[in-house]
Write a protein that holds these residues in place. Structure first.
Motif, short mmCIF file in Angstrom:
data_model
loop_
_atom_site.label_atom_id
_atom_site.label_comp_id
_atom_site.label_asym_id
_atom_site.label_seq_id
_atom_site.Cartn_x
_atom_site.Cartn_y
_atom_site.Cartn_z
N GLU A 251 0.83 -1.20 0.00
CA GLU A 251 0.00 0.00 0.00
C GLU A 251 0.87 1.26 0.00
N SER A 252 0.37 2.27 -0.70
CA SER A 252 1.06 3.56 -0.78
C SER A 252 0.16 4.67 -0.26
N SER A 253 0.79 5.74 0.21
CA SER A 253 0.04 6.90 0.65
C SER A 253 0.99 8.09 0.71
N LEU A 254 0.42 9.28 0.90
CA LEU A 254 1.23 10.49 1.06
C LEU A 254 1.39 10.79 2.54
N ILE A 255 2.57 11.24 2.92
CA ILE A 255 2.82 11.63 4.31
C ILE A 255 2.08 12.93 4.57
N PHE B 72 15.51 13.72 12.22
CA PHE B 72 16.06 12.42 11.83
C PHE B 72 15.25 11.82 10.68
N LEU B 73 13.93 11.82 10.83
CA LEU B 73 13.07 11.26 9.80
C LEU B 73 13.15 12.07 8.51
N GLU B 74 13.27 13.39 8.63
CA GLU B 74 13.38 14.25 7.45
C GLU B 74 14.65 13.92 6.66
N LYS B 75 15.74 13.64 7.35
CA LYS B 75 17.00 13.27 6.68
C LYS B 75 16.87 11.96 5.92
N LEU B 76 15.98 11.09 6.40
CA LEU B 76 15.74 9.82 5.71
C LEU B 76 14.79 9.97 4.53
N GLY B 77 14.17 11.16 4.39
CA GLY B 77 13.27 11.41 3.28
C GLY B 77 11.80 11.48 3.66
N PHE B 78 11.50 11.33 4.94
CA PHE B 78 10.11 11.37 5.40
C PHE B 78 9.68 12.83 5.59
N VAL C 186 6.52 15.78 4.70
CA VAL C 186 5.10 15.94 4.39
C VAL C 186 4.91 16.13 2.89
N GLY C 187 3.95 15.37 2.33
CA GLY C 187 3.67 15.45 0.90
C GLY C 187 4.40 14.42 0.06
N THR C 188 5.31 13.68 0.67
CA THR C 188 6.09 12.67 -0.05
C THR C 188 5.35 11.34 -0.06
#
Length: 71
Positions: A12-16, A28-34, A36-38
């Protein structure tokens, strides 16, 4: 309605929509690519931990971290 990333099933896929937790956790999560909107896709779940596909990468995150990411 936003729900934690842990609620998505394999494939399953979704947008953050929101990242919770303390500022250091968010960074930390932002550096991994997490971010909003991704878009994020759950690849598999192993012992409660998730392997997800995000921004052309596969990332393994703990269930605790995944619970702070809302989709």
């Amino acid at each position: 309605m936003a729900m934690p990333l842990t609620m998505l099933k394999n494939g399953e896929s979704s947008l953050i929509t929101h990242i919770g937790g303390k500022d250091e956790t968010k960074k930390f999560l932002e550096k991994l690519g997490f971010v909003v909107g991704t878009p994020v896709t759950v690849v598999s779940e192993i012992n409660g931990n998730l392997i997800v596909h995000i921004m052309d990468s596969r990332v393994a995150i703990s269930r605790e971290m995944a619970a702070k990411i809302y989709v």
